[in-house]
Design an enzyme around this catalytic site. Sequence first.
Site, mmCIF file in Angstrom:
data_model
loop_
_atom_site.group_PDB
_atom_site.id
_atom_site.type_symbol
_atom_site.label_atom_id
_atom_site.label_comp_id
_atom_site.label_asym_id
_atom_site.label_seq_id
_atom_site.Cartn_x
_atom_site.Cartn_y
_atom_site.Cartn_z
ATOM 1 N N LYS A 98 -6.402 -7.650 8.136
ATOM 2 C CA LYS A 98 -5.562 -8.735 7.783
ATOM 3 C C LYS A 98 -4.346 -8.604 7.102
ATOM 4 C CE LYS A 98 -4.668 -12.746 10.124
ATOM 5 N NZ LYS A 98 -4.960 -13.021 11.412
HETATM 6 N N1 GLU Z 1 -2.905 -12.678 14.298
HETATM 7 C C1 GLU Z 1 -3.607 -12.970 15.461
HETATM 8 C C2 GLU Z 1 -4.826 -13.333 15.133
HETATM 9 O O1 GLU Z 1 -5.337 -14.035 14.192
HETATM 10 C C3 GLU Z 1 -3.626 -11.720 16.370
HETATM 11 C C4 GLU Z 1 -4.062 -10.350 15.809
HETATM 12 C C5 GLU Z 1 -3.970 -9.351 16.575
HETATM 13 O O2 GLU Z 1 -3.339 -9.202 17.632
HETATM 14 O O3 GLU Z 1 -4.338 -8.345 16.025
HETATM 15 O O4 GLU Z 1 -5.839 -13.172 16.096
#
Ligand code: GLU
Length: 409
Positions: A98
């Site tokens: 993240k």
């Molecule tokens: N931000 C989204 C989540 O929290 C998608 C993450 C992604 O597609 O890598 O799942």
Amino acid sequence: MEDVFLAAEARIKSLQRVMNLTDREVDRLLSSEKISHTELEVEGEKIPAWRIIHNNALGPGKGGIRFHPDVSEGEVRSLAFWMALKNSLAGLPYGGGKGGAKFNPKGRSPEFIQKVSRAYVKAFHQVLGPDKDVPAPDVYTNPQVMAWMLDEYEKIIGQHQPAMITGKPIELGGLALRSDSTARGGFIIANELINAMNENKTELTVAIQGFGNAGAHIARMLDQDGLKIIAVSDSRGGIMNENGLDLAEVSETKEREGTVAAYTKGNKISNEELLELKTDILFLAALENQITKENADRIQARYIIELANGPVSPEADEVLWSKKIMVVPDILANSGGVIVSYFEWAQNKVGNLLDEAYLERKLEEMMKLSWSRVLDVFEKKDRAIDLRTSAYVLAVERILSAERLRGNI
Ligand code: GLU
């Protein structure tokens, strides 16, 4: 460690008792693989930024980047930890990742946001890559931000590398299906829940906190499916009408005025009030820590579906459980987004065109499989643990088994 990450620690510690985990296993599950942090300098402003890989036993890091004024290291670590569990539960070949930049993009010019996006990739390009760590959109970031980030990355490495990021515009290798995939996944899970609990769809009322990518799309899907949406909200407030809101009009208002709270055919309510409404299903599609020990005892919904990451705190989980309110956890309910990211990544890597109708079916199949596996654990444990714990058991088993095979524990 930082306060925000304490919630992750609390969850794994309680899982230790359920799964008889060793201290070494717990340490492994809670330790971040790589924390990268810097301050981006954009037009004289200093913007703290992070990219964190949580666990990479199952594959490269994977997870979004958010632009938000409340971003902190503890928050990004928690979000990376949840991504590791989410990716594991969905059966994807990914660890958790993240990122975040601490600033408010609302009201900033596209030029400024572009500069932040490029500065972010300049700062972190060495830890990113299709087989290292693959970002995607998250709160207040979108396909345009992904396009700028991809472009900056490709300029630095001197070649095309579309699989380094997902959630891209279609022209740059993205999939049309990605734009509403988080909501689509949540919608599939909502239907599974409704069937499993023998509920009659047409008699159910719904309240939705958050009207961004996840909230607005799921509102549309539920509305088209015949559920009655009695309240919605966004960061500026909410609107409620117990006879049901006209979703098309609410969406137009949001488009025109920037907030659903400007809609006039209903009563204005705050975000806090929306959470406490008497409704059958409450969708949480905003930010983390919305239901905590402060308000958990006032929640009246019968089911809660987490489309945001971490909207219910561990203490609140206990209160809701004692009130027999069923919470469908984030790592299951919002995994549609990253599942479609995986399709995009795989297509970019192979250079092969995948049929979107096939991918849509595949998403449905994978969501249903995750749901039935989680429900299976829940039933096998005689409903003595909640759905979140059931989902964590499966996610943690897969990560630990990969760690064991690698000789790490
Ligand atoms: N931000 C989204 C989540 O929290 C998608 C993450 C992604 O597609 O890598 O799942």
